[in-house]
Enzyme design. Sequence first.
Site, mmCIF file in Angstrom:
data_model
loop_
_atom_site.group_PDB
_atom_site.id
_atom_site.type_symbol
_atom_site.label_atom_id
_atom_site.label_comp_id
_atom_site.label_asym_id
_atom_site.label_seq_id
_atom_site.Cartn_x
_atom_site.Cartn_y
_atom_site.Cartn_z
ATOM 1 N N TYR A 92 56.575 16.245 -0.704
ATOM 2 C CA TYR A 92 55.121 16.063 -0.607
ATOM 3 C C TYR A 92 54.604 15.887 0.812
ATOM 4 O O TYR A 92 53.388 15.750 1.002
ATOM 5 C CB TYR A 92 54.697 14.856 -1.463
ATOM 6 C CG TYR A 92 55.137 14.976 -2.914
ATOM 7 C CD1 TYR A 92 54.721 16.051 -3.680
ATOM 8 C CD2 TYR A 92 55.981 14.033 -3.490
ATOM 9 C CE1 TYR A 92 55.137 16.193 -5.004
ATOM 10 C CE2 TYR A 92 56.385 14.151 -4.809
ATOM 11 C CZ TYR A 92 55.969 15.231 -5.564
ATOM 12 O OH TYR A 92 56.373 15.357 -6.867
ATOM 13 N N HIS A 141 49.068 21.967 -6.834
ATOM 14 C CA HIS A 141 50.223 21.089 -6.633
ATOM 15 C C HIS A 141 50.659 21.167 -5.179
ATOM 16 O O HIS A 141 50.711 22.267 -4.602
ATOM 17 C CB HIS A 141 51.398 21.504 -7.522
ATOM 18 C CG HIS A 141 51.063 21.421 -8.973
ATOM 19 N ND1 HIS A 141 50.997 20.224 -9.633
ATOM 20 C CD2 HIS A 141 50.714 22.377 -9.863
ATOM 21 C CE1 HIS A 141 50.627 20.443 -10.882
ATOM 22 N NE2 HIS A 141 50.447 21.743 -11.047
#
Length: 144
Positions: free
Chosen positions: A22, A100
């Site tokens: 991330y 995402h």
Amino acid sequence: MTVLVLHGVNLNMFGRRDPAQYGTATLDGINAALAALAGELGVELATFQTNHEGAMVERIHAALDDGTAAVVINAGAWTHTSHAIADALDILPVPVVEVHMSNVHAREPFRHESVLARVCAGSIAGFGVQSYLLGLRAACALAR
Ligand code: DQA
């Protein structure tokens, strides 16, 4: 025109969570980048994050009456499980774009399925913060 960006469960932990997947951007940083792009595109931005599925469903319901013209959603793990969020999004008459940070298709098999996909115009995954920015651009283009 207002675009609503929804952040689901655990996404308040961006910046402190698995940087290999991330990166290091925080949710505040992501929202700031979205606000800057919204300014360039000439649209209003609303953002919302919750770790409670019912609260997310109720925020989606509120979007029926608050002038939301398009939705960008990163539902986190609810992407793979929540028919309730999918059904709530399906009530909205406006375009919905799924985003995402990570490339969910290159990860564990349970991440390969999105139960939200049936109610989304499309999805953008794997580009980190750029996934959100591309999602905002797509949402604006669809709403205009
Ligand atoms: C995520 C991917 C999901 O599989 C995961 O559960 C998340 C984050 C992403 O942004 O890459 O919480 O939605």
